[in-house]
Motif scaffolding. Sequence first.
Motif, PDB file in Angstrom:
ATOM      1  N   GLY A 151      42.494  45.744  42.412  1.00  0.00           N
ATOM      2  CA  GLY A 151      41.182  45.040  41.624  1.00  0.00           C
ATOM      3  C   GLY A 151      41.158  45.401  40.368  1.00  0.00           C
ATOM      4  N   MET A 152      41.947  46.276  39.576  1.00  0.00           N
ATOM      5  CA  MET A 152      42.033  46.543  38.310  1.00  0.00           C
ATOM      6  C   MET A 152      40.668  46.934  38.008  1.00  0.00           C
ATOM      7  SD  MET A 152      44.750  43.789  37.010  1.00  0.00           S
ATOM      8  CE  MET A 152      44.545  42.792  38.432  1.00  0.00           C
ATOM      9  N   ASN A 153      39.965  47.945  38.685  1.00  0.00           N
ATOM     10  CA  ASN A 153      38.790  48.505  38.420  1.00  0.00           C
ATOM     11  C   ASN A 153      38.803  49.672  37.592  1.00  0.00           C
ATOM     12  OD1 ASN A 153      35.889  48.396  38.462  1.00  0.00           O
ATOM     13  ND2 ASN A 153      35.768  47.680  40.680  1.00  0.00           N
ATOM     14  N   ASP A 178      47.432  43.809  40.406  1.00  0.00           N
ATOM     15  CA  ASP A 178      46.448  44.288  41.348  1.00  0.00           C
ATOM     16  C   ASP A 178      47.121  45.076  42.891  1.00  0.00           C
ATOM     17  OD1 ASP A 178      43.938  43.593  42.592  1.00  0.00           O
ATOM     18  OD2 ASP A 178      45.202  42.220  43.939  1.00  0.00           O
ATOM     19  N   ASN A 179      48.583  44.771  42.883  1.00  0.00           N
ATOM     20  CA  ASN A 179      49.197  45.827  43.922  1.00  0.00           C
ATOM     21  C   ASN A 179      49.506  47.088  43.533  1.00  0.00           C
ATOM     22  OD1 ASN A 179      50.422  44.111  46.226  1.00  0.00           O
ATOM     23  ND2 ASN A 179      50.262  42.588  44.507  1.00  0.00           N
ATOM     24  N   LEU A 230      51.163  36.240  37.721  1.00  0.00           N
ATOM     25  CA  LEU A 230      52.054  37.047  38.386  1.00  0.00           C
ATOM     26  C   LEU A 230      51.794  38.536  37.987  1.00  0.00           C
ATOM     27  CD1 LEU A 230      54.395  37.320  40.249  1.00  0.00           C
ATOM     28  CD2 LEU A 230      56.110  36.791  38.542  1.00  0.00           C
ATOM     29  N   LEU A 231      51.777  38.623  36.617  1.00  0.00           N
ATOM     30  CA  LEU A 231      51.571  39.929  36.045  1.00  0.00           C
ATOM     31  C   LEU A 231      50.550  40.559  36.511  1.00  0.00           C
ATOM     32  CD1 LEU A 231      52.120  39.220  32.008  1.00  0.00           C
ATOM     33  CD2 LEU A 231      53.545  40.822  33.482  1.00  0.00           C
ATOM     34  N   LEU A 240      50.310  57.489  37.234  1.00  0.00           N
ATOM     35  CA  LEU A 240      51.198  56.788  36.034  1.00  0.00           C
ATOM     36  C   LEU A 240      51.391  55.162  36.226  1.00  0.00           C
ATOM     37  CD1 LEU A 240      54.665  58.149  34.658  1.00  0.00           C
ATOM     38  CD2 LEU A 240      54.276  55.814  35.461  1.00  0.00           C
ATOM     39  N   GLY A 241      51.629  54.782  37.631  1.00  0.00           N
ATOM     40  CA  GLY A 241      51.538  53.577  37.680  1.00  0.00           C
ATOM     41  C   GLY A 241      50.319  52.787  37.407  1.00  0.00           C
ATOM     42  N   GLN A 242      49.182  53.177  37.846  1.00  0.00           N
ATOM     43  CA  GLN A 242      47.820  52.296  37.530  1.00  0.00           C
ATOM     44  C   GLN A 242      47.698  52.583  36.050  1.00  0.00           C
ATOM     45  OE1 GLN A 242      45.784  55.331  39.413  1.00  0.00           O
ATOM     46  NE2 GLN A 242      44.870  56.182  37.740  1.00  0.00           N
ATOM     47  N   SER A 243      48.071  53.383  35.201  1.00  0.00           N
ATOM     48  CA  SER A 243      48.266  53.399  33.741  1.00  0.00           C
ATOM     49  C   SER A 243      48.710  52.366  33.211  1.00  0.00           C
ATOM     50  CB  SER A 243      48.701  54.753  33.005  1.00  0.00           C
ATOM     51  OG  SER A 243      48.160  55.930  33.569  1.00  0.00           O
TER      52      SER A 243
END
Lengths: 210, 455
Positions: free
Chosen positions: B391-393, B386-387, B380-381, B404-407
């Motif tokens: 891909g967390m690339n 991923d959302n 879930l985390l 900020l969010g992707q960080s």
Amino acid sequence: MARLDDTNLATAKEIISRYPRIKSATIPLLHLAQEQDGYVATDAMEHIAELTNTTPAQVLGTCSFYEMFKREPVGKYLVNICTNISCQIMGGEELLHHAEESLGIKGGSTTADGLFTIEDVECIAACTEAPCLQINYRYFHKISNDQFDEVIADLRSGGRTDEIPPHGTLARIRQHIPADRAAGNADPAGIPEPIWLSAPATAPPEGEKA
Amino acid sequence: MAVTDAPKITSSRFDLADGHTIERYVATGGYQGLKAALAKSPSGVVDEVKSASLLGRGGAGFPAGVKWGFCPPGVFPRYLVVNGDESEPGTYKDRLLMEKDPHQLIEGVLIGCYAVGCSQAFLYVRGEMALAQERIAQALNDAYAAGHIGKNIYGTEFSVDIVLHWGAGAYIVGEETALIESLEGNRGMPRLKPPFFPAAKGLYLQPTIVNNVETLANLPWIMSNGAAAFAALGAENSKGTRIFAVSGHVKNPGVYEVEFGVTTFRDLLYAPVYGGGIRHDRELKAFIPGGASAPWLYPEHLDVPLEAATVGKLGTMLGSGAVVVFDEQTDMVKACHRLVRFFARESCGKCTPCREGTSWLEKILERIIDGLGRPEDLDLLLDICDNISVGMNWPPRQTTICPLGQSATSPIASAVMRFRDEFEAYLGGPAEITVQVKGPAFVGPYVHEEATADA
């Protein structure tokens, strides 16, 4: 409390004069109001709206976004304990718990005598000096529980006032631009290409190289 | 790969008790860089900074001279805004540069304004930094009185005012468009790019250069000593020197200016003149190479040089020069939670993936730590991550206006992929992971030859 008093109003006008658009002075004036009263009073926000040609709602909108602005009175001393990563792994959370126990309050609240408020804050840029805290935004680096108690006892007995002014006071030195040296604001609607960009400097200090 | 004897460029006055005074600054070569700049044409100064290959020191690492060139021609006035809102967890350099050497920063601002053609500069200092605000206010007052700032500087046509401005507590304001919003008197929420690239439409919708404190602090040295001397230091894509704050479980936590690109993480963590090794001679477990937003690195990465492109290839970044060291006894689930809590608290609320995602992540981590986690929580985390960043690339894909969010996904992907057993210990049993994670730093293994081939 309170609109800005006459001294602060003069300071406010000087601050406003440094911005090409006066709304930019909103945050500096909110700091000034907080310095005057220890928090940002509703009357002060209305006054700031008048001074910046905005509405009280716009000033409140800006004010409420920023953590440092308190819209209700807090303790004379705001104790901000960092628990972010570098402090966390060096005992910041234990320091917070010690402070809570020693002052008898939880983070986010104020002692009954109105002297101390504790906050559990994010990184304050003293990571190599962990664990660290600020009291009214003055730093204490690598502070132990005993040192913490010592500082609190000093403040309780009225000491350290030179080092730590009351909550709301940040820099005790203000910028002043002397009238005869001022270049003037760059009006977004009115400044042409700066003269030095198109023409070579008239009196270069070390000979004409350009 | 070693500790080098590179000169101190930006931290040379850190050890002086009076390094912040105008007297000491002038006595130690201060304002000579500005004089050297004024002897050149503005475009000559831009060329000099470009050939020095000075990378921005704020986090994104973009070449400063190239950034200056993005202002559309013929559109004036232009503004220069100094980003002194240092708030990235682990980062501790700009505060020192402002407190201990404010004139060096002011001189850098003046050189930048002259080169770009900025008619006014705003020095945005983080609200919580009262001493930095005092030191800069005093330095500005002294520099005006001495004729270094203001109208017709040194009798030339170059005129500029520098205005000191304080923030009021908001990490997001370190993002350049949010900083501009804040400087205009608004809530510090980022603007959409395009169209609001600051160089084109920044402060008051005019061309605006936003530079980090450390970036500007390099300019006096570059102008005094020449771009060639600067570019002679460091490696191919990382020139000069750079300040790193080494915090956490090292024997000597500290702020060290090192030669950029050639000094390695091992030097920084273990050399006696720097970190001095892991405290209590324990084993290294992991380290954050560039602030809370950066994916983590591990013992197998110690010989990687502090070189932007090399570290980028590993799937992380040098970011803001913040190295946080974890020893073998660190609870990585708790460390992960604390980092994510930071992003959840500091999300400005403008974009849904960040506003909702970061607080969900925090709550899930909290229940795991409280012993209330579910076997599906790890998936879930990662699914939420991923959302936020598909891909967390690396470099991360962005679903929001600012990064900020992707960080917030960096510490989660790092901790879950590397220290899955620690999460499972909290969960009380094995957890399945089905979400695909692509970033090289998260999936390893690290191949030494490949990563350092061009160093």
